[in-house]
Motif scaffolding. Structure first.
Motif, PDB file in Angstrom:
ATOM      1  N   ILE A 193       0.840  -1.198   0.000  1.00 53.90           N
ATOM      2  CA  ILE A 193       0.000   0.000   0.000  1.00 53.90           C
ATOM      3  C   ILE A 193       0.877   1.250   0.000  1.00 53.90           C
ATOM      4  N   ALA A 194       1.997   1.206   0.722  1.00 56.57           N
ATOM      5  CA  ALA A 194       2.911   2.352   0.758  1.00 56.57           C
ATOM      6  C   ALA A 194       3.485   2.646  -0.624  1.00 56.57           C
ATOM      7  N   ILE A 195       3.734   1.615  -1.421  1.00 58.24           N
ATOM      8  CA  ILE A 195       4.192   1.821  -2.797  1.00 58.24           C
ATOM      9  C   ILE A 195       3.107   2.534  -3.598  1.00 58.24           C
ATOM     10  N   ALA A 196       1.846   2.106  -3.406  1.00 59.44           N
ATOM     11  CA  ALA A 196       0.726   2.748  -4.104  1.00 59.44           C
ATOM     12  C   ALA A 196       0.603   4.223  -3.711  1.00 59.44           C
ATOM     13  N   VAL A 197       0.705   4.500  -2.422  1.00 52.18           N
ATOM     14  CA  VAL A 197       0.627   5.880  -1.939  1.00 52.18           C
ATOM     15  C   VAL A 197       1.787   6.698  -2.515  1.00 52.18           C
ATOM     16  N   GLY A 198       2.974   6.113  -2.518  1.00 50.54           N
ATOM     17  CA  GLY A 198       4.130   6.797  -3.092  1.00 50.54           C
ATOM     18  C   GLY A 198       3.949   7.102  -4.566  1.00 50.54           C
ATOM     19  N   ALA A 211      -5.091  10.001   1.905  1.00 47.98           N
ATOM     20  CA  ALA A 211      -5.954   9.473   2.963  1.00 47.98           C
ATOM     21  C   ALA A 211      -6.901   8.407   2.420  1.00 47.98           C
ATOM     22  N   GLY A 212      -7.440   8.644   1.229  1.00 52.44           N
ATOM     23  CA  GLY A 212      -8.329   7.663   0.617  1.00 52.44           C
ATOM     24  C   GLY A 212      -7.623   6.356   0.326  1.00 52.44           C
ATOM     25  N   LEU A 213      -6.405   6.455  -0.228  1.00 48.84           N
ATOM     26  CA  LEU A 213      -5.636   5.248  -0.553  1.00 48.84           C
ATOM     27  C   LEU A 213      -5.251   4.473   0.702  1.00 48.84           C
ATOM     28  N   ILE A 214      -4.826   5.191   1.747  1.00 48.64           N
ATOM     29  CA  ILE A 214      -4.446   4.516   2.991  1.00 48.64           C
ATOM     30  C   ILE A 214      -5.646   3.789   3.585  1.00 48.64           C
ATOM     31  N   MET A 244       0.925   1.186   8.966  1.00 46.36           N
ATOM     32  CA  MET A 244       0.481   1.690   7.664  1.00 46.36           C
ATOM     33  C   MET A 244       0.687   3.203   7.552  1.00 46.36           C
ATOM     34  N   ILE A 245       0.263   3.947   8.575  1.00 48.13           N
ATOM     35  CA  ILE A 245       0.392   5.405   8.546  1.00 48.13           C
ATOM     36  C   ILE A 245       1.858   5.812   8.437  1.00 48.13           C
ATOM     37  N   ALA A 246       2.704   5.222   9.276  1.00 50.63           N
ATOM     38  CA  ALA A 246       4.128   5.575   9.257  1.00 50.63           C
ATOM     39  C   ALA A 246       4.764   5.274   7.905  1.00 50.63           C
ATOM     40  N   THR A 247       4.474   4.098   7.357  1.00 53.41           N
ATOM     41  CA  THR A 247       5.129   3.674   6.114  1.00 53.41           C
ATOM     42  C   THR A 247       4.598   4.435   4.900  1.00 53.41           C
ATOM     43  N   CYS A 248       3.341   4.844   4.955  1.00 51.36           N
ATOM     44  CA  CYS A 248       2.737   5.537   3.817  1.00 51.36           C
ATOM     45  C   CYS A 248       2.995   7.041   3.816  1.00 51.36           C
ATOM     46  N   THR A 249       3.485   7.593   4.920  1.00 54.63           N
ATOM     47  CA  THR A 249       3.630   9.052   4.996  1.00 54.63           C
ATOM     48  C   THR A 249       5.054   9.527   5.253  1.00 54.63           C
ATOM     49  N   SER A 250       5.922   8.674   5.763  1.00 56.20           N
ATOM     50  CA  SER A 250       7.248   9.136   6.169  1.00 56.20           C
ATOM     51  C   SER A 250       8.221   9.251   4.992  1.00 56.20           C
ATOM     52  N   PRO A 251       9.017  10.315   4.956  1.00 55.45           N
ATOM     53  CA  PRO A 251      10.092  10.423   3.966  1.00 55.45           C
ATOM     54  C   PRO A 251      11.146   9.323   4.142  1.00 55.45           C
ATOM     55  N   GLN A 252      11.187   8.695   5.342  1.00 56.37           N
ATOM     56  CA  GLN A 252      12.160   7.629   5.598  1.00 56.37           C
ATOM     57  C   GLN A 252      11.708   6.266   5.055  1.00 56.37           C
ATOM     58  N   ILE A 301      -5.823  -2.934  -5.180  1.00 55.44           N
ATOM     59  CA  ILE A 301      -4.619  -2.099  -5.023  1.00 55.44           C
ATOM     60  C   ILE A 301      -3.368  -2.962  -5.120  1.00 55.44           C
ATOM     61  N   PHE A 302      -3.365  -4.105  -4.416  1.00 58.47           N
ATOM     62  CA  PHE A 302      -2.228  -5.032  -4.522  1.00 58.47           C
ATOM     63  C   PHE A 302      -1.988  -5.410  -5.981  1.00 58.47           C
TER      64      PHE A 302
END
Length: 334
Positions: A193-198, A211-214, A244-252, A301-302
């Protein structure tokens, strides 16, 4: 707990960070394959490749000798990437003592078998208590002393409570859970999901889109996770929504970084060649999609992320497709 000898296998960012946390509570040994990394940790108390600027505890001892690292351990912690996990574990088997707990830090699946890391541990080391340490845990923030929360999951409530005290340290709070499957899958599935958000972020998508994608991604993760034996409430907790939130939003986030680069039109070979650390979502995507088909769970999404990663379509085309999907009831896929 101070009498427990803990060994962490893996000298990457998260393995080194966990070893540093444990150093405050118990004798700790870190095994790394790279002699340069080991020498740097022992001499300078740093690991600049993976944790630039961080100062590691002087109590943290590193070695390239796997036999020595495992032989005296009362707890083994596996910080090995998913595709090398079994190979290292087979070496561990030659030296580990009976009944020593083995805890996985790895958020991936073995590609050929589609197995979770705790399943591999159980197969290779039958009789050993197994568990997973997971959650919204970005290594750079934790090694810098910022507050964070994690989950240690094991089926045995007594052992998990004992090990809880090994990992909790300062502002790093550790909760317990007995849902090993749910906690482990939360860490694996959110990477995709983080790849999709990215991919959206790389194309300039806004906060509403993210937010919708997450949210839809979490629903997808939960459906598949529950079908595979996890508990629904686990995916609403630290191992699910938190991670999920951390991985989908963090620059790291490495997986979000891959998505951003794909969204900007770059190809996978180019992106991966520039990365020092492994983006587990890239490695696990084919296994995740196969599991969704096996358990008959619709995961749009997957599926779309996998198509981009495998080169079947572009991130731009896929992201537009995701946004144009006909909306049904919120409880339905899509």
């Amino acid at each position: 707990m101070a009498n427990l000898n803990v060994t962490v296998l893996g000298g990457g960012s998260w393995g080194t960070t966990v070893a540093s946390l444990v150093a405050r509570n118990a004798p700790i040994t870190l095994w790394a394959r790279n002699p340069t990394t080991v020498a740097e940790i022992n001499t300078h108390h740093t690991n600049e490749v993976f944790l630039p600027g961080a100062i590691l505890p002087e109590k943290l001892f590193a070695t390239t000798d796997l036999c020595k690292a495992v032989r005296g351990a009362d707890v083994i912690v596996m910080g090995i990437p998913s595709q090398n996990f079994r190979q290292v574990l087979l070496e561990v088997k030659k030296n580990i003592r009976a009944w020593v707990p083995v805890i996985s830090l790895t958020k991936g699946l073995e590609l050929d078998t589609r197995m979770r890391m705790t399943e591999i541990i159980t197969e290779v080391l039958p009789g050993h208590p197994v568990g997973v340490l997971t959650g919204p845990n970005l290594a750079q923030e934790i090694i810098a002393g910022q507050a964070a929360a994690s989950v240690i999951a094991m089926e045995d409530e007594i052992i998990v409570q004992e090990l809880q005290t090994v990992f909790k340290s300062g502002l790093f709070r550790t909760y317990t859970n007995t849902d090993v499957i749910g906690c482990e899958l939360g860490g694996v599935l959110k990477n995709i999901i983080a790849i999709a958000v990215g991919m959206g972020d790389g194309q300039g998508a806004g906060d509403n889109t993210r937010a919708g994608l997450i949210t839809r991604g979490l629903a997808e993760v939960t459906r598949l996770g529950v079908a595979m034996g996890g508990r629904a409430e686990t995916f609403a907790g630290l191992a699910g929504m938190g991670d999920m939130i951390a991985t989908c939003t963090s620059p790291q986030s490495r997986n979000r970084h891959v998505g951003i680069q794909l969204g900007m039109g770059r190809n996978m070979e180019e992106i991966v060649s520039e990365m020092v650390m492994v983006a587990e979502g890239v490695k696990s995507a084919p296994a995740v999609l196969a599991l969704a088909e096996q358990y008959k769970v619709d995961t749009p999404i997957f599926r779309d992320v996998y198509r981009v990663l495998s080169g079947d379509t572009s991130a731009t085309r896929t992201f537009r497709g995701l946004l144009r999907v006909e909306a049904g009831a919120e409880s339905e896929p899509g």
